[in-house]
Design a protein around this motif. Structure first.
Motif, PDB file in Angstrom:
ATOM      1  N   ALA A   1       9.541  -3.912  11.394  1.00 40.96           N
ATOM      2  CA  ALA A   1       9.490  -5.014  12.590  1.00 40.96           C
ATOM      3  C   ALA A   1      10.398  -4.430  13.867  1.00 40.96           C
TER       4      ALA A   1
ATOM      5  N   VAL B   1      12.092  -5.518  17.694  1.00 41.98           N
ATOM      6  CA  VAL B   1      12.750  -6.176  18.272  1.00 41.98           C
ATOM      7  C   VAL B   1      12.223  -6.533  19.472  1.00 41.98           C
ATOM      8  N   LYS B   2      12.016  -7.725  19.859  1.00 37.77           N
ATOM      9  CA  LYS B   2      11.080  -7.901  21.114  1.00 37.77           C
ATOM     10  C   LYS B   2      12.117  -7.953  22.287  1.00 37.77           C
TER      11      LYS B   2
ATOM     12  N   LEU C   1      15.487 -13.163  20.779  1.00 37.95           N
ATOM     13  CA  LEU C   1      15.881 -13.118  19.598  1.00 37.95           C
ATOM     14  C   LEU C   1      14.771 -14.300  18.627  1.00 37.95           C
ATOM     15  N   ASN C   2      14.931 -13.984  17.516  1.00 37.78           N
ATOM     16  CA  ASN C   2      13.732 -14.724  16.422  1.00 37.78           C
ATOM     17  C   ASN C   2      14.586 -15.934  16.046  1.00 37.78           C
ATOM     18  N   GLY C   3      16.009 -16.187  16.440  1.00 34.84           N
ATOM     19  CA  GLY C   3      16.443 -17.237  15.987  1.00 34.84           C
ATOM     20  C   GLY C   3      17.863 -16.978  15.588  1.00 34.84           C
ATOM     21  N   SER C   4      18.400 -17.869  14.892  1.00 43.70           N
ATOM     22  CA  SER C   4      19.799 -17.642  14.222  1.00 43.70           C
ATOM     23  C   SER C   4      19.800 -17.771  12.904  1.00 43.70           C
TER      24      SER C   4
ATOM     25  N   GLY D   1       5.639 -14.542  25.244  1.00 42.14           N
ATOM     26  CA  GLY D   1       5.942 -14.047  23.923  1.00 42.14           C
ATOM     27  C   GLY D   1       4.777 -12.786  23.475  1.00 42.14           C
TER      28      GLY D   1
END
Length: 189
Positions: free
Chosen positions: A2, A4-5, A25-28, A140
Protein backbone atom coordinates in the motif's frame (compact mmCIF):
# COMPACT_ATOMS: atom_id res chain seq x y z
CA UNK A 1 2.45 -2.75 -0.91
CA UNK A 2 0.00 0.00 0.00
CA UNK A 3 1.07 3.57 -0.59
CA UNK A 4 0.81 6.45 1.86
CA UNK A 5 -1.07 9.27 0.17
CA UNK A 6 0.10 12.87 0.22
CA UNK A 7 -1.09 16.18 -1.15
CA UNK A 8 0.55 19.53 -1.83
CA UNK A 9 -0.33 22.75 0.02
CA UNK A 10 0.86 26.32 -0.38
CA UNK A 11 2.57 28.04 2.53
CA UNK A 12 1.19 31.56 2.30
CA UNK A 13 2.87 32.54 5.59
CA UNK A 14 6.28 32.81 3.92
CA UNK A 15 5.14 34.38 0.67
CA UNK A 16 4.02 33.16 -2.70
CA UNK A 17 5.34 30.15 -4.56
CA UNK A 18 6.13 28.12 -1.44
CA UNK A 19 4.67 24.61 -1.35
CA UNK A 20 5.00 21.61 0.95
CA UNK A 21 3.82 17.99 1.05
CA UNK A 22 1.31 16.82 3.65
CA UNK A 23 0.46 13.16 4.34
CA UNK A 24 -3.22 12.25 3.87
CA UNK A 25 -4.03 9.93 6.75
CA UNK A 26 -6.40 6.99 6.37
CA UNK A 27 -7.83 7.62 9.84
CA UNK A 28 -6.77 6.68 13.34
CA UNK A 29 -6.39 3.37 15.13
CA UNK A 30 -7.28 3.38 18.81
CA UNK A 31 -5.07 1.76 21.43
CA UNK A 32 -7.06 -1.50 21.57
CA UNK A 33 -7.08 -1.89 17.78
CA UNK A 34 -3.28 -1.66 17.73
CA UNK A 35 -3.03 -4.11 20.66
CA UNK A 36 -5.26 -6.57 18.77
CA UNK A 37 -3.11 -6.31 15.64
CA UNK A 38 0.10 -6.61 17.67
CA UNK A 39 -1.20 -9.88 19.14
CA UNK A 40 -1.96 -11.50 15.79
CA UNK A 41 0.20 -14.59 15.27
CA UNK A 42 1.15 -14.64 18.97
CA UNK A 43 -0.24 -16.35 22.06
CA UNK A 44 -0.61 -12.99 23.83
CA UNK A 45 -4.14 -11.83 24.53
CA UNK A 46 -4.90 -8.22 23.48
CA UNK A 47 -6.10 -7.42 27.02
CA UNK A 48 -2.72 -8.54 28.42
CA UNK A 49 -0.90 -6.45 25.79
CA UNK A 50 -3.06 -3.45 26.67
CA UNK A 51 -2.43 -3.86 30.42
CA UNK A 52 1.34 -4.24 29.92
CA UNK A 53 1.63 -1.21 27.62
CA UNK A 54 -0.56 0.88 29.95
CA UNK A 55 1.66 0.08 32.94
CA UNK A 56 4.78 0.71 30.84
CA UNK A 57 3.51 4.17 29.85
CA UNK A 58 2.73 4.97 33.51
CA UNK A 59 6.40 4.21 34.29
CA UNK A 60 7.48 6.43 31.36
CA UNK A 61 5.30 9.26 32.66
CA UNK A 62 6.73 8.99 36.20
CA UNK A 63 10.29 9.09 34.91
CA UNK A 64 9.74 11.92 32.43
CA UNK A 65 8.35 13.95 35.35
CA UNK A 66 11.68 13.26 37.09
CA UNK A 67 13.55 14.72 34.10
CA UNK A 68 14.54 11.50 32.31
CA UNK A 69 14.42 10.84 28.56
CA UNK A 70 12.62 7.47 28.22
CA UNK A 71 12.58 4.94 25.40
CA UNK A 72 9.19 3.81 24.13
CA UNK A 73 9.95 0.57 22.32
CA UNK A 74 13.29 -0.80 21.18
CA UNK A 75 15.03 2.12 19.45
CA UNK A 76 11.71 3.62 18.35
CA UNK A 77 10.40 6.68 20.21
CA UNK A 78 11.90 8.73 22.99
CA UNK A 79 9.74 10.84 25.30
CA UNK A 80 11.23 13.67 27.35
CA UNK A 81 10.32 16.80 29.29
CA UNK A 82 10.26 19.91 27.13
CA UNK A 83 9.58 23.59 27.66
CA UNK A 84 8.45 26.24 25.20
CA UNK A 85 9.94 29.58 26.20
CA UNK A 86 11.80 32.26 24.30
CA UNK A 87 12.91 35.87 24.46
CA UNK A 88 13.64 37.93 21.36
CA UNK A 89 14.80 41.47 20.64
CA UNK A 90 11.93 43.96 20.59
CA UNK A 91 11.81 45.71 17.22
CA UNK A 92 9.80 48.55 15.73
CA UNK A 93 7.84 48.31 12.48
CA UNK A 94 10.99 49.12 10.46
CA UNK A 95 12.99 46.34 12.12
CA UNK A 96 15.09 48.59 14.36
CA UNK A 97 15.97 47.05 17.71
CA UNK A 98 14.22 48.83 20.57
CA UNK A 99 15.30 46.47 23.35
CA UNK A 100 18.05 43.85 23.18
CA UNK A 101 17.22 40.40 24.55
CA UNK A 102 19.73 39.03 27.06
CA UNK A 103 19.94 35.89 29.20
CA UNK A 104 19.58 38.06 32.31
CA UNK A 105 16.17 39.28 31.08
CA UNK A 106 14.91 35.77 30.35
CA UNK A 107 12.00 34.55 32.53
CA UNK A 108 9.53 31.73 32.30
CA UNK A 109 6.61 34.16 32.13
CA UNK A 110 4.31 32.79 29.44
CA UNK A 111 6.28 29.55 29.11
CA UNK A 112 4.46 26.32 28.32
CA UNK A 113 5.39 22.86 29.57
CA UNK A 114 5.34 20.27 26.82
CA UNK A 115 5.93 16.58 26.50
CA UNK A 116 8.53 16.12 23.79
CA UNK A 117 8.94 13.08 21.56
CA UNK A 118 11.43 12.11 18.89
CA UNK A 119 11.75 9.13 16.58
CA UNK A 120 15.10 7.36 16.54
CA UNK A 121 17.21 7.93 13.41
CA UNK A 122 17.40 4.15 12.92
CA UNK A 123 13.60 3.78 12.83
CA UNK A 124 13.24 6.85 10.60
CA UNK A 125 15.77 5.39 8.14
CA UNK A 126 13.93 2.06 8.15
CA UNK A 127 10.61 3.85 7.51
CA UNK A 128 12.17 5.83 4.64
CA UNK A 129 13.49 2.63 3.07
CA UNK A 130 10.12 0.87 3.26
CA UNK A 131 7.52 3.59 2.63
CA UNK A 132 5.88 4.21 -0.73
CA UNK A 133 4.05 7.47 -1.52
CA UNK A 134 1.18 8.35 -3.86
CA UNK A 135 0.31 11.97 -4.66
CA UNK A 136 -3.42 12.78 -4.62
CA UNK A 137 -5.50 15.87 -5.35
CA UNK A 138 -7.96 17.51 -2.94
CA UNK A 139 -10.63 14.92 -3.79
CA UNK A 140 -8.24 12.03 -3.08
CA UNK A 141 -7.74 11.04 -6.73
CA UNK A 142 -4.23 9.94 -7.73
CA UNK A 143 -2.35 12.60 -9.73
CA UNK A 144 0.98 11.14 -10.76
CA UNK A 145 3.58 8.60 -9.77
CA UNK A 146 6.82 9.80 -8.22
CA UNK A 147 9.74 7.76 -6.98
CA UNK A 148 11.39 8.78 -3.75
CA UNK A 149 14.93 7.51 -3.69
CA UNK A 150 16.59 5.94 -0.67
CA UNK A 151 18.58 9.10 0.12
CA UNK A 152 15.41 11.04 0.88
CA UNK A 153 15.27 13.06 -2.31
CA UNK A 154 12.63 13.07 -5.00
CA UNK A 155 13.91 13.15 -8.58
CA UNK A 156 12.70 16.19 -10.46
CA UNK A 157 11.22 15.80 -13.95
CA UNK A 158 14.58 16.92 -15.35
CA UNK A 159 16.41 14.15 -13.50
CA UNK A 160 17.97 16.29 -10.73
CA UNK A 161 16.89 16.23 -7.13
CA UNK A 162 15.23 18.75 -4.89
CA UNK A 163 17.85 18.72 -2.16
CA UNK A 164 16.04 16.28 0.11
CA UNK A 165 14.12 18.76 2.23
CA UNK A 166 10.42 19.18 2.66
CA UNK A 167 9.33 22.65 3.71
CA UNK A 168 6.79 22.71 6.53
CA UNK A 169 4.07 25.23 7.33
CA UNK A 170 6.56 26.86 9.70
CA UNK A 171 8.91 27.44 6.79
CA UNK A 172 11.54 24.98 8.01
CA UNK A 173 13.00 22.09 6.05
CA UNK A 174 13.73 18.44 6.49
CA UNK A 175 10.19 17.35 7.24
CA UNK A 176 10.13 18.39 10.89
CA UNK A 177 6.90 19.50 12.41
CA UNK A 178 6.59 23.10 13.56
CA UNK A 179 8.01 23.52 17.05
CA UNK A 180 9.84 20.22 16.64
CA UNK A 181 12.20 18.30 18.86
CA UNK A 182 14.84 20.24 20.70
CA UNK A 183 15.89 17.30 22.83
CA UNK A 184 18.51 15.88 20.52
CA UNK A 185 18.79 12.23 19.63
CA UNK A 186 19.47 9.28 21.87
CA UNK A 187 23.11 8.22 21.66
CA UNK A 188 24.33 4.91 20.36
CA UNK A 189 21.79 4.31 17.62
Amino acid sequence: MAKVKYTIKENSKVGTHSFYAVPVLNGSLDFMEVCEEACENTSIEPSIMRAAVTEYMKAVKRNVLKGFRCAVGEQFLFVYPNIEASLKDKKDAQGNILEVATAAKFTLAGAKSRLGASVSPKYSAQFAAEVSWQRVDASGAAIEEEDITDNGTTPSPSGGDNGGTTPTPSGGGGGETPGGDNGGEEGGM
